[in-house]
Design a protein around this motif. Sequence first.
Motif, short mmCIF file in Angstrom:
data_model
loop_
_atom_site.label_atom_id
_atom_site.label_comp_id
_atom_site.label_asym_id
_atom_site.label_seq_id
_atom_site.Cartn_x
_atom_site.Cartn_y
_atom_site.Cartn_z
N PRO A 43 42.65 40.50 34.90
CA PRO A 43 41.93 39.30 34.45
C PRO A 43 42.83 38.30 33.74
CG PRO A 43 40.71 41.28 33.88
CD PRO A 43 42.07 41.73 34.34
N ASP A 44 43.82 38.81 32.99
CA ASP A 44 44.73 37.92 32.28
C ASP A 44 45.60 37.12 33.24
OD1 ASP A 44 43.75 38.94 29.92
OD2 ASP A 44 45.37 40.40 29.67
N ASP A 46 44.80 36.66 36.81
CA ASP A 46 44.02 35.95 37.83
C ASP A 46 43.34 34.70 37.30
OD1 ASP A 46 44.80 37.85 39.65
OD2 ASP A 46 42.95 39.03 39.48
N GLN A 47 43.09 34.63 36.00
CA GLN A 47 42.42 33.45 35.45
C GLN A 47 43.23 32.17 35.64
OE1 GLN A 47 42.18 33.22 31.14
NE2 GLN A 47 43.94 34.57 30.90
N TRP A 48 44.51 32.32 35.88
CA TRP A 48 45.41 31.17 36.04
C TRP A 48 45.53 30.70 37.50
CZ3 TRP A 48 46.98 28.37 32.10
CH2 TRP A 48 47.03 28.95 30.83
N GLN A 50 43.81 30.00 41.58
CA GLN A 50 42.71 29.83 42.50
C GLN A 50 42.68 31.03 43.45
OE1 GLN A 50 42.60 25.99 44.38
NE2 GLN A 50 43.23 24.92 42.52
N LYS A 63 52.23 35.78 41.35
CA LYS A 63 51.43 35.26 40.24
C LYS A 63 52.13 35.51 38.91
CE LYS A 63 46.81 35.74 42.32
NZ LYS A 63 45.50 36.45 42.22
N SER A 167 45.68 23.75 35.25
CA SER A 167 44.79 24.77 34.69
C SER A 167 44.72 26.01 35.57
CB SER A 167 43.38 24.21 34.47
OG SER A 167 42.84 23.73 35.69
N ARG A 168 44.83 25.82 36.90
CA ARG A 168 44.81 26.96 37.82
C ARG A 168 45.75 26.64 38.98
NH1 ARG A 168 39.23 29.28 39.58
NH2 ARG A 168 40.41 31.23 39.58
#
Length: 257
Positions: A43-44, A46-48, A50, A63, A167-168
């Motif tokens: 989660p830490d 993948d939040q960054w 798309q 990533k 942001s992503r």
Amino acid sequence: MDIYLINLARRPDRLAAMELQARRLDLSLTRLDAVDAGNARAPDVDQWFQAAGPLGEIPRGDKCCSLSHRAAWARLAASGADYAAVLEDDVVLRDNAAFALSNADWIPRGIDLIKLEHYGPPGQRVLLSDFTQLGQGFRLARLRSRHTGAAAYILSRRAAGMLLAISRFDLPVDHLLFNPNNSKLFGRLKPWQLLPTIARQQASETSDIEGWRVGLRKFDLTYVRRELIRFGYDLKLLPEQIALLASGRARFVRVGG
């Protein structure tokens, strides 16, 4: 000029090799702890990103590599310095590397991103324009075609701000910086290529992130669809590249030796 070295905590061997190169060239490195794909929380990470971008799904290793570079951009933005260099820990610096890495005095005004390495086969040719002569036999040229790899580059604090505003991410870091076919930010960053190059990443087989890419290279319908999409993006840039060539403003240059 600060030189940020992205290094995995579990690879002290690479850190030692880079420090040996730095001493040989009378350079000082600032180590930054790389985000490790082997133990980072999903989660830490993948939040960054798309779910998919122009090149399809981004492998987990890429990533984490991108987030490691983001840490370097944040360090530059906070430092107040005009420029910083970013190196990955598996890059080989050539004997002339001190010219580019000792200070930023040689960088012409208004340039925000400079690729220092050659990535790809030895005979690779890249479309370049606006050749600018520097000292000690070096030149700069505007990058007009894809030349990926992010193992060695210099960026300005302004460029760091542009990158930190994302942001992503929808692309791996090297495509974001050096792929005009896919990167929405390429036109704003306007990257330049240093000639001759002063760095070369070691073979991809030694890369810690290469194993994360294998599953996405399986030849199936998803793979074929992704490659066709990539080809479509490549074709979109052809008219501009042909115009640059026809006008004599740009030419293909062999960047690898």
